[in-house]
Design a protein around this motif. Structure first.
Motif, PDB file in Angstrom:
ATOM      1  N   MET A   1       2.010  -8.584  10.604  1.00  0.00           N
ATOM      2  CA  MET A   1       2.097  -8.746  11.946  1.00  0.00           C
ATOM      3  C   MET A   1       2.154  -7.249  12.794  1.00  0.00           C
ATOM      4  SD  MET A   1       4.891 -10.716  14.559  1.00  0.00           S
ATOM      5  CE  MET A   1       6.075  -9.472  13.962  1.00  0.00           C
ATOM      6  N   TYR A   2       3.001  -6.273  12.138  1.00  0.00           N
ATOM      7  CA  TYR A   2       3.026  -4.928  12.681  1.00  0.00           C
ATOM      8  C   TYR A   2       1.767  -4.483  12.584  1.00  0.00           C
ATOM      9  CZ  TYR A   2       7.977  -5.727  13.296  1.00  0.00           C
ATOM     10  OH  TYR A   2       9.234  -6.238  13.988  1.00  0.00           O
ATOM     11  N   ARG A   3       1.070  -4.726  11.284  1.00  0.00           N
ATOM     12  CA  ARG A   3      -0.115  -3.862  10.854  1.00  0.00           C
ATOM     13  C   ARG A   3      -1.138  -4.458  11.985  1.00  0.00           C
ATOM     14  NH1 ARG A   3      -4.351  -3.678   6.974  1.00  0.00           N
ATOM     15  NH2 ARG A   3      -4.152  -5.848   6.800  1.00  0.00           N
ATOM     16  N   THR A   4      -1.344  -5.434  12.016  1.00  0.00           N
ATOM     17  CA  THR A   4      -2.342  -6.051  13.224  1.00  0.00           C
ATOM     18  C   THR A   4      -2.117  -5.647  14.487  1.00  0.00           C
ATOM     19  OG1 THR A   4      -2.540  -8.039  11.728  1.00  0.00           O
ATOM     20  CG2 THR A   4      -3.405  -8.246  13.962  1.00  0.00           C
ATOM     21  N   THR A   5      -1.002  -5.699  14.951  1.00  0.00           N
ATOM     22  CA  THR A   5      -0.568  -5.136  16.522  1.00  0.00           C
ATOM     23  C   THR A   5      -1.048  -3.581  16.415  1.00  0.00           C
ATOM     24  OG1 THR A   5       1.252  -6.459  16.472  1.00  0.00           O
ATOM     25  CG2 THR A   5       1.123  -4.747  17.976  1.00  0.00           C
TER      26      THR A   5
ATOM     27  N   GLU B   1       2.590   4.560  17.151  1.00  0.00           N
ATOM     28  CA  GLU B   1       3.646   5.083  16.186  1.00  0.00           C
ATOM     29  C   GLU B   1       4.911   4.393  16.270  1.00  0.00           C
ATOM     30  OE1 GLU B   1       4.874   8.984  17.578  1.00  0.00           O
ATOM     31  OE2 GLU B   1       2.974   9.820  17.329  1.00  0.00           O
ATOM     32  N   ASP B   2       5.335   3.520  17.383  1.00  0.00           N
ATOM     33  CA  ASP B   2       6.354   2.726  17.077  1.00  0.00           C
ATOM     34  C   ASP B   2       6.011   1.662  16.151  1.00  0.00           C
ATOM     35  OD1 ASP B   2       9.021   1.979  18.149  1.00  0.00           O
ATOM     36  OD2 ASP B   2       7.915   0.265  18.585  1.00  0.00           O
ATOM     37  N   TYR B   3       5.032   1.077  16.232  1.00  0.00           N
ATOM     38  CA  TYR B   3       4.555  -0.226  15.502  1.00  0.00           C
ATOM     39  C   TYR B   3       4.114   0.474  13.692  1.00  0.00           C
ATOM     40  CZ  TYR B   3       4.849  -3.657  18.955  1.00  0.00           C
ATOM     41  OH  TYR B   3       5.454  -4.817  19.565  1.00  0.00           O
ATOM     42  N   LEU B   4       3.751   1.389  13.764  1.00  0.00           N
ATOM     43  CA  LEU B   4       3.584   2.178  12.597  1.00  0.00           C
ATOM     44  C   LEU B   4       5.009   2.319  11.744  1.00  0.00           C
ATOM     45  CD1 LEU B   4       0.570   4.485  12.651  1.00  0.00           C
ATOM     46  CD2 LEU B   4       0.627   2.554  11.446  1.00  0.00           C
ATOM     47  N   ARG B   5       5.990   2.944  12.474  1.00  0.00           N
ATOM     48  CA  ARG B   5       7.334   2.881  11.992  1.00  0.00           C
ATOM     49  C   ARG B   5       7.878   1.672  11.642  1.00  0.00           C
ATOM     50  NH1 ARG B   5      11.917   2.767  14.324  1.00  0.00           N
ATOM     51  NH2 ARG B   5      10.853   2.369  16.301  1.00  0.00           N
ATOM     52  N   LEU B   6       7.503   0.928  12.329  1.00  0.00           N
ATOM     53  CA  LEU B   6       8.366  -0.394  11.950  1.00  0.00           C
ATOM     54  C   LEU B   6       7.602  -1.139  10.986  1.00  0.00           C
ATOM     55  CD1 LEU B   6       8.621  -2.418  15.646  1.00  0.00           C
ATOM     56  CD2 LEU B   6      10.342  -1.344  14.024  1.00  0.00           C
ATOM     57  N   ALA B   7       6.460  -1.079  10.875  1.00  0.00           N
ATOM     58  CA  ALA B   7       5.754  -1.517   9.578  1.00  0.00           C
ATOM     59  C   ALA B   7       6.100  -1.068   8.385  1.00  0.00           C
ATOM     60  CB  ALA B   7       4.096  -1.368   9.819  1.00  0.00           C
TER      61      ALA B   7
ATOM     62  N   PRO C   1       0.842  -1.288  -0.005  1.00  0.00           N
ATOM     63  CA  PRO C   1       0.019  -0.118   0.049  1.00  0.00           C
ATOM     64  C   PRO C   1       0.930   1.260  -0.065  1.00  0.00           C
ATOM     65  CG  PRO C   1       0.083  -0.789   2.227  1.00  0.00           C
ATOM     66  CD  PRO C   1       0.730  -2.001   1.301  1.00  0.00           C
ATOM     67  N   GLN C   2       0.135   2.508  -0.416  1.00  0.00           N
ATOM     68  CA  GLN C   2       1.117   3.803  -0.488  1.00  0.00           C
ATOM     69  C   GLN C   2       0.940   4.116   0.781  1.00  0.00           C
ATOM     70  OE1 GLN C   2       2.474   5.129  -3.139  1.00  0.00           O
ATOM     71  NE2 GLN C   2       1.816   3.396  -4.379  1.00  0.00           N
ATOM     72  N   THR C   3       0.200   3.804   1.586  1.00  0.00           N
ATOM     73  CA  THR C   3       0.079   4.356   2.869  1.00  0.00           C
ATOM     74  C   THR C   3      -0.102   3.123   4.157  1.00  0.00           C
ATOM     75  OG1 THR C   3      -2.043   5.199   3.086  1.00  0.00           O
ATOM     76  CG2 THR C   3      -0.572   6.730   2.571  1.00  0.00           C
ATOM     77  N   VAL C   4       0.661   3.216   5.151  1.00  0.00           N
ATOM     78  CA  VAL C   4       0.478   2.009   6.155  1.00  0.00           C
ATOM     79  C   VAL C   4      -0.728   2.554   7.032  1.00  0.00           C
ATOM     80  CG1 VAL C   4       1.844   0.616   7.824  1.00  0.00           C
ATOM     81  CG2 VAL C   4       2.781   1.373   5.847  1.00  0.00           C
ATOM     82  N   GLU C   5      -1.675   2.043   7.253  1.00  0.00           N
ATOM     83  CA  GLU C   5      -2.666   1.960   8.168  1.00  0.00           C
ATOM     84  C   GLU C   5      -2.909   0.806   8.990  1.00  0.00           C
ATOM     85  OE1 GLU C   5      -6.022   3.338   6.178  1.00  0.00           O
ATOM     86  OE2 GLU C   5      -5.158   5.159   5.444  1.00  0.00           O
ATOM     87  N   PRO C   6      -3.385   0.946  10.219  1.00  0.00           N
ATOM     88  CA  PRO C   6      -3.891  -0.017  11.204  1.00  0.00           C
ATOM     89  C   PRO C   6      -4.835  -1.207  10.707  1.00  0.00           C
ATOM     90  CG  PRO C   6      -3.492   1.930  12.484  1.00  0.00           C
ATOM     91  CD  PRO C   6      -3.482   2.168  11.027  1.00  0.00           C
ATOM     92  N   ALA C   7      -4.760  -2.354  10.749  1.00  0.00           N
ATOM     93  CA  ALA C   7      -5.842  -3.308  10.425  1.00  0.00           C
ATOM     94  C   ALA C   7      -6.977  -3.113  11.143  1.00  0.00           C
ATOM     95  CB  ALA C   7      -5.205  -4.698  10.436  1.00  0.00           C
TER      96      ALA C   7
ATOM     97  N   ASN D   1       8.862  -1.233   3.064  1.00  0.00           N
ATOM     98  CA  ASN D   1      10.035  -0.348   2.219  1.00  0.00           C
ATOM     99  C   ASN D   1      11.152  -1.430   1.984  1.00  0.00           C
ATOM    100  OD1 ASN D   1       8.717   2.215   2.162  1.00  0.00           O
ATOM    101  ND2 ASN D   1       9.843   2.697   3.846  1.00  0.00           N
ATOM    102  N   PHE D   2      11.642  -2.311   2.944  1.00  0.00           N
ATOM    103  CA  PHE D   2      12.497  -3.086   2.744  1.00  0.00           C
ATOM    104  C   PHE D   2      12.022  -4.219   1.690  1.00  0.00           C
ATOM    105  CE2 PHE D   2      14.554  -7.184   4.326  1.00  0.00           C
ATOM    106  CZ  PHE D   2      16.013  -6.984   3.736  1.00  0.00           C
ATOM    107  N   ASN D   3      10.667  -4.619   1.974  1.00  0.00           N
ATOM    108  CA  ASN D   3      10.270  -5.667   1.289  1.00  0.00           C
ATOM    109  C   ASN D   3       9.839  -5.138  -0.421  1.00  0.00           C
ATOM    110  OD1 ASN D   3       8.717  -8.319   0.806  1.00  0.00           O
ATOM    111  ND2 ASN D   3       6.877  -7.458   1.269  1.00  0.00           N
ATOM    112  N   LYS D   4       9.621  -3.814  -0.545  1.00  0.00           N
ATOM    113  CA  LYS D   4       9.511  -3.414  -1.903  1.00  0.00           C
ATOM    114  C   LYS D   4      10.930  -3.705  -2.692  1.00  0.00           C
ATOM    115  CE  LYS D   4       5.893  -0.070  -0.770  1.00  0.00           C
ATOM    116  NZ  LYS D   4       5.472   1.544  -1.201  1.00  0.00           N
TER     117      LYS D   4
END
Length: 435
Positions: free
Chosen positions: A363-367, A292-298, A237-243, A303-306
């Motif tokens: 996992m980070y997105r779900t958390t 904020e911490d888990y959104l930063r990790l996600a 996704p373009q923007t990371v949002e919580p699940a 980006n690494f996966n891209k």
């Protein structure tokens, strides 16, 4: 002689009495047949309840006409099923929803196991194909010209092209991320199944609760779709949002009677100013630290996966290009490109799919979604003005503490250490000790 006559009369009287007693005792037994009420053939539970309700009311009306003294009994017996029939219908609906939820849970569990096999088999197959192609390029580079060299070149090119196509598909669907989605869906459906079972054990489910249960099932279906085509979640996704796997929460009109049997409650349903302040501080820390911490990790994992998703097919494509020009030009770069590109592609593929980078992102997105659900739940209760329309304060505090993996004393000490003018650097500790 008088004595003889009296004794003979007494003996005859006793003989007659014994005959009468024997006749009284040896009464023939009368067989009583059971009278069974007619039952409707092959009807479901709701139709049978309606049938019994109509049968009881009709029977009581007939008896009331024949015997006026029976009117009070018939009235009580006819009104009892009518008051319990709506609750029975809602219980039947909840049982139906529970069956659907159990089926969904099993479906996600089975599909998750299948997609986990996909990830393992495809990763191993692509690595074997890539390394085999790199070996063929090396053999062709050291060999002399001729038909065997041409065969090795063509075979390595075909293998590299096949590996490129498989990597494009794998990077698009991210099998490890799909597996994590199915795991989360199975866990959440199991949690919903437990909630419904608890509600049925408490008894008297309402129509509103049935509607909420259906909304939760549909929200989970939208959050974790089963098909791959059309409704699959966007893996990059373009923007990371919580699940989000829950329906939009509304202000619930809860009756006071629902809290009557839970325990000794305070005057405001277990709520006071200190508890509200404690929950507000929990929300602030969740929003500024944990989320904020888990959104930063996600975002970092995404980006690494891209980068890995683009690098794998690019390296196999370059290796295929090198195998095509092998022996056609008087240079060593085709062989170098074919061998080094294939080896590098296998490393990237192993790191991306063997390391399950997509699973880590999910996992980070779900958390983060778990923290968002806690935030919305707390704000929903705090913003409700009527305390009797909130969840019970004592039970809600226990639930929040356990969700954060804290005891009540630890939670109160943690919120007491936070000042009212909270800033990002005021608290070094995260709210949750679970994640």
């Amino acid at each position: 002689m008088g004595t003889t006559m009296v004794s003979s009369k007494f003996s005859s009287f006793s003989y007659c009495s014994s005959r009468r007693i024997a006749a009284t005792i040896n009464v023939p037994k009368i067989k009583v047949t059971k009278i069974s009420t007619p039952r409707p053939p092959n009807k479901d539970l709701v139709a049978e309840l309606n049938y019994l309700n109509n049968y009881i009311s009709a029977t009581s009306t007939t008896h009331a006409k024949e015997n006026p003294c029976y009117s009070n009994i018939s009235t009580n017996s006819s009104t009892a099923p009518r008051t319990s029939t709506p609750n029975s219908i809602e219980a039947v609906k909840l049982h139906l929803i529970m069956e659907i939820v159990a089926e969904r849970m099993e479906m996600h569990k089975n599909i998750g196991a299948q997609r986990d096999n996909w990830n393992c088999l495809l990763t191993t197959s692509v690595n074997m194909i890539t390394l085999s192609a790199a070996t063929m390029v090396g053999l062709a580079a050291v060999g002399s010209s001729g038909a065997p060299i041409v065969a090795l070149k063509v075979s390595s090119t075909i293998l590299y092209m096949a590996a490129t196509g498989l990597l494009v598909v794998m990077n698009k669907i991210q099998p490890s991320q799909l597996v994590e989605e199915q795991r989360n869906a199975a866990r959440l459906f199991k949690q919903l199944h437990g909630e419904l079972r608890t509600r049925l054990s408490v008894g008297n489910p309402s129509e509103n609760y049935v509607n909420e249960a259906m909304e939760k099932v549909l929200a989970l279906d939208r959050a974790y779709p089963l098909p791959l085509l059309g409704s699959m979640l966007e893996k990059f996704p373009q923007t990371v949002e919580p699940a989000v796997w829950w329906p939009r929460q509304k202000q619930r009109c809860v009756r006071k009677e629902e809290f009557g049997g839970i325990g000794n409650l305070k005057g405001k349903n277990g709520w006071d100013a200190s508890l509200e302040d404690e929950m507000k501080k929990v929300v602030m820390v969740l929003r500024k630290k944990d989320m904020e911490d888990y959104l930063r990790l996600a975002k970092g994992v995404l980006n690494f996966n891209k980068v890995l998703a683009v690098s794998g097919p690019l390296l196999t494509g370059l290796a295929a290009l090198g195998s095509v020009f092998l022996g056609s030009v008087n240079a060593s770069w085709p062989a170098m490109l074919g061998v080094i590109g294939g080896a590098s592609a296998s490393v990237v593929n192993t790191l991306e799919h063997g390391g399950q980078v997509g699973m880590a992102f999910e996992m980070y997105r779900t958390t983060t979604g778990f923290f968002k659900l806690m935030e919305e739940s707390i704000e929903l209760n705090i913003n409700e003005q009527d305390p009797h329309k909130r969840e019970n304060g004592e039970l809600f505090e226990i639930k929040v503490a356990l969700q954060l993996s804290r005891s009540l004393s630890e939670l109160r000490q943690f919120t007491a250490s936070i000042s009212s003018s909270y800033k990002e650097n005021d608290c070094e500790e995260f709210a949750s000790k679970l994640f």
